[in-house]
Motif scaffolding. Sequence first.
Motif, short mmCIF file in Angstrom:
data_model
loop_
_atom_site.label_atom_id
_atom_site.label_comp_id
_atom_site.label_asym_id
_atom_site.label_seq_id
_atom_site.Cartn_x
_atom_site.Cartn_y
_atom_site.Cartn_z
N GLU A 10 0.75 -1.18 -0.07
CA GLU A 10 -0.09 -0.09 0.03
C GLU A 10 1.09 1.24 0.17
N TYR A 11 2.23 1.10 0.45
CA TYR A 11 3.03 2.33 0.54
C TYR A 11 3.95 2.47 -0.87
N SER A 12 3.55 1.60 -1.92
CA SER A 12 4.52 1.52 -3.08
C SER A 12 4.03 2.62 -3.98
N HIS A 115 2.36 11.44 3.95
CA HIS A 115 2.73 11.95 2.79
C HIS A 115 3.01 11.07 1.74
N ILE A 116 3.42 9.81 2.11
CA ILE A 116 3.79 8.78 0.87
C ILE A 116 2.42 8.23 0.38
N THR A 117 1.53 7.87 1.35
CA THR A 117 0.27 7.43 0.90
C THR A 117 -0.56 8.72 -0.05
N VAL A 118 -0.62 9.54 0.60
CA VAL A 118 -1.60 10.56 -0.09
C VAL A 118 -0.93 11.60 -1.23
N ILE A 119 0.37 12.24 -0.83
CA ILE A 119 1.06 13.15 -1.73
C ILE A 119 1.94 12.37 -2.73
N ASP A 120 2.82 11.64 -2.34
CA ASP A 120 3.82 11.04 -3.23
C ASP A 120 2.92 9.96 -4.04
N GLY A 121 2.06 9.42 -3.60
CA GLY A 121 1.26 8.39 -4.47
C GLY A 121 0.55 9.04 -5.38
N GLN A 122 -0.09 10.26 -5.17
CA GLN A 122 -0.55 11.02 -6.24
C GLN A 122 0.06 11.76 -7.37
#
Length: 131
Positions: A10-12, A115-122
């Motif tokens: 889920e963090y990828s 940050h990783i799941t919301v921002i970086d992911g997007q």
Amino acid sequence: MPTTLAWSDEYSVNNAAIDEQHKYLFDLCNTLYKLVEQTETGESVKQALLGLQDYIEIHFNAEEKLYKEHPMFADHQELHQDFVKQTNGYIADYNNGTLRLIELADFTRDWLVNHITVIDGQYFRDIAKSE
Ligand SMILES: [Fe+2]
């Protein structure tokens, strides 16, 4: 009992190099929890915090190179800069004895996960779409 970070898909962000860097940030954060558990206060904490500060810098530089062309690049960079400032402030507070190490670890953990799941992911999804 502190809650440490365990990597899962889920963090990828679907970028192997960045995923590796994020995993390493999780490790650095988990090291803080380990030091909390061991009630360490001395040189090992100082080294762990310096290591975290250094690696955050390296990681943000690497990440920012990858989405320079993103229309909202500046917003993302600002989030990174805010985190660096906040972390530096918290480390100073810890060194002054006004903040507990666990509070610093919790802040780092919560920021990273969000940050990783919301921002970086997007951002990485946007980049993949535009390629
Ligand atoms: Fe980021």
